[in-house]
Each structure stands twice: as structure tokens, then as C-alpha cells.
Design an enzyme around this catalytic site. Structure first.
Site, PDB file in Angstrom:
ATOM      1  N   ASP A  51       0.824  -1.205   0.000  1.00  0.00           N
ATOM      2  CA  ASP A  51       0.000   0.000   0.000  1.00  0.00           C
ATOM      3  C   ASP A  51       0.859   1.257   0.000  1.00  0.00           C
ATOM      4  O   ASP A  51       2.084   1.200   0.196  1.00  0.00           O
ATOM      5  CB  ASP A  51      -0.920   0.010   1.227  1.00  0.00           C
ATOM      6  CG  ASP A  51      -1.989  -1.072   1.161  1.00  0.00           C
ATOM      7  OD1 ASP A  51      -2.348  -1.483   0.044  1.00  0.00           O
ATOM      8  OD2 ASP A  51      -2.449  -1.513   2.241  1.00  0.00           O
ATOM      9  N   TYR A 110       6.525  -9.988   6.794  1.00  0.00           N
ATOM     10  CA  TYR A 110       6.429  -8.552   7.060  1.00  0.00           C
ATOM     11  C   TYR A 110       6.948  -8.263   8.464  1.00  0.00           C
ATOM     12  O   TYR A 110       6.863  -9.103   9.367  1.00  0.00           O
ATOM     13  CB  TYR A 110       4.976  -8.074   6.973  1.00  0.00           C
ATOM     14  CG  TYR A 110       4.475  -7.790   5.581  1.00  0.00           C
ATOM     15  CD1 TYR A 110       4.584  -6.516   5.021  1.00  0.00           C
ATOM     16  CD2 TYR A 110       3.882  -8.792   4.816  1.00  0.00           C
ATOM     17  CE1 TYR A 110       4.126  -6.258   3.742  1.00  0.00           C
ATOM     18  CE2 TYR A 110       3.411  -8.534   3.535  1.00  0.00           C
ATOM     19  CZ  TYR A 110       3.533  -7.265   3.010  1.00  0.00           C
ATOM     20  OH  TYR A 110       3.076  -7.005   1.739  1.00  0.00           O
TER      21      TYR A 110
END
Length: 255
Positions: A51, A110
Site C-alpha cells: 500500500d 512482514y
């Protein structure tokens, strides 16, 4: 011939990975550079989509070239001059013609970074927590994620994902040792795949656990609700890094 590109980027200047109208993306920037170097319009397919503002320590993408790239070093030097300072192209790897950067990835990791003191050298890549957090309870809830299959409660509403099922293999909070002596934590999570906004929503909910706003049973209830509105707020993007992507390169290099 098909090639994999290994790269990294600072997400701050970009509107995410994916190309979109009227906004600069990482994908668009690399495609424009490739098209100049290869002298033909060239599209790339990434291992995933980060994003706006999210960083990548490791990202892979694949592209097709009409002829063999014979000088890797010169090729990468040319690309790096064109993409600017916020993207680094590190390797170009020849693979078989069906290799796919997204579908052949076996695991993704992540990390989300938290600092407990304000620091001008860390602010751009971490989230400053003004208060301490109950890490023990946060990790108790993080372990629940490994037994969870449906992550609808942490998925972006109205996304184009066909399923919200993910296989989370690791999830834990660890102490963060940084060069500035600032106390901090980072959240590490590994899975076969991630949904849009999933990690930031998971971290936001676990931070609420650490602040005493959500109990362990309450965390279980949030997962069972399968409702994004029941979970915590999404965390700021600058502290999130796509940290690693794994492949079986033996399979990708030969067929």
C-alpha cells in the site's frame, strides 16, 4: 526470456506498488526504466502489492525480454540510474518461461517497527508509541494467529481478494535493537499470503491488546466475528516493511 528482478524501495514517495492513473507507483517507475533500457515497452508482475507508504526490504518481480541480458552489472547500473534514489534494483535472475513472481512465492514475511522514544532519525521508518505495551499478552494473542485460517476481520473492505484464508506460520513481537539506542519492538509475521491492509490491521489490534483495551478472549472474539469493524485501527504505513519473500529457486531456474 523471463527474468526475476530482486529489489527494495522506500515507500514514502510512492502511491503503493501497483500502477494507477494520476499517481506515481513503484511498478510504473520500474516499467518506465525497463522500457528505456530494453528499448521496447516492458511490463512487470510483482510478488505482491504494498500500500501507499509501505516499504520493501525485499521485493521480486518478473518480466519478459526479447533477447538475453548478457551483462547483468551494466543492466542493473542503467536501471538504477533511471529509477531514482528510492528504489534499488539488486539482482536480475534468469528463470524458466512459466516462473511467476507472485504465484511461485512460498512464503512472505512482514515486519512492523515500534519505538518508545521520539527520535528524528527513526520517525520516518517506525511508529512512536507514547506509552509502554504489555508485550506478554500481545504475544499470547499473536500465537492465536497461527491457529487462525479466516482473516476477514483484518482484511480491507471491498477488496478483490477471492478468499480471506491465510496460513500464518510465525507471529511474534521481539525487541528491536537499533543504532540509536532507542528502546523498541518489532512485530514479525510470516505467511503463505497476505490480504490488503492485513498486517497493519493485525498490528493495530495487537497494540490495543498491549494497551489493555482488548483481552485475550476479546481478541478471539474479534477473529470469530469475521468483521473488519470489530478489529482495531490500521497502523501508519511508514513502519511496515515487506521483509522477505521465499522461492524454491531450484524449480524456477530449470524446467
Amino acid at each position: 526470456m523471463r527474468y526475476f528482478l530482486k529489489l527494495s524501495y522506500n515507500g514514502a514517495p510512492f502511491h503503493g506498488w501497483q500502477s494507477q492513473p494520476n499517481a506515481v507507483s513503484v511498478q510504473q517507475t520500474i516499467e518506465e526504466a525497463l522500457s528505456v533500457v530494453l528499448r521496447v515497452p516492458t511490463a512487470i508482475t510483482g510478488a505482491g502489492r504494498t500500500d501507499t507508504g509501505v516499504n520493501a526490504r525485499v521485493m521480486y518481480a518478473h518480466f519478459d525480454a526479447e533477447s538475453e541480458i548478457k551483462d547483468d552489472r551494466r543492466f542493473l547500473l542503467s536501471l538504477n540510474r533511471l529509477v531514482g534514489k528510492d528504489i534499488a534494483l539488486e539482482k536480475v535472475i534468469p528463470v524458466h518461461e512459466d516462473a511467476h513472481a507472485r504465484f511461485d512465492a512460498t512464503e512472505r514475511e512482514y515486519r512492523y517497527f515500534v519505538a518508545f522514544e521520539k527520535n528524528p532519525f527513526l520517525n520516518s521508518f517506525c511508529w512512536h508509541s507514547p506509552s509502554s505495551l504489555d508485550v506478554g499478552t500481545m504475544n499470547e494473542c499473536a500465537r492465536i494467529l497461527k491457529d487462525t485460517r479466516d482473516f476477514t476481520s483484518f482484511a480491507k473492505l471491498h477488496s478483490d481478494a477471492k478468499t480471506n484464508i491465510c496460513d500464518v506460520r510465525e507471529a511474534e513481537w521481539l525487541e528491536w535493537l537499533n543504532p540509536y539506542g532507542v528502546k523498541g519492538l518489532y512485530f514479525r509475521i510470516k505467511a503463505d499470503r497476505f490480504l490488503r491492509n492485513m498486517v497493519r490491521a493485525v498490528v493495530g489490534t495487537l497494540v490495543d491488546v498491549g494497551r489493555g483495551k482488548i483481552s485475550v478472549d476479546g481478541f478471539r472474539d474479534i477473529i470469530s466475528a469475521a468483521d473488519r469493524c470489530s478489529a482495531g485501527a490500521s497502523m501508519p504505513p511508514q513502519a511496515l516493511f515487506l521483509w522477505d519473500i521465499r522461492y524454491d529457486f531450484k524449480q524456477l531456474l530449470s524446467k
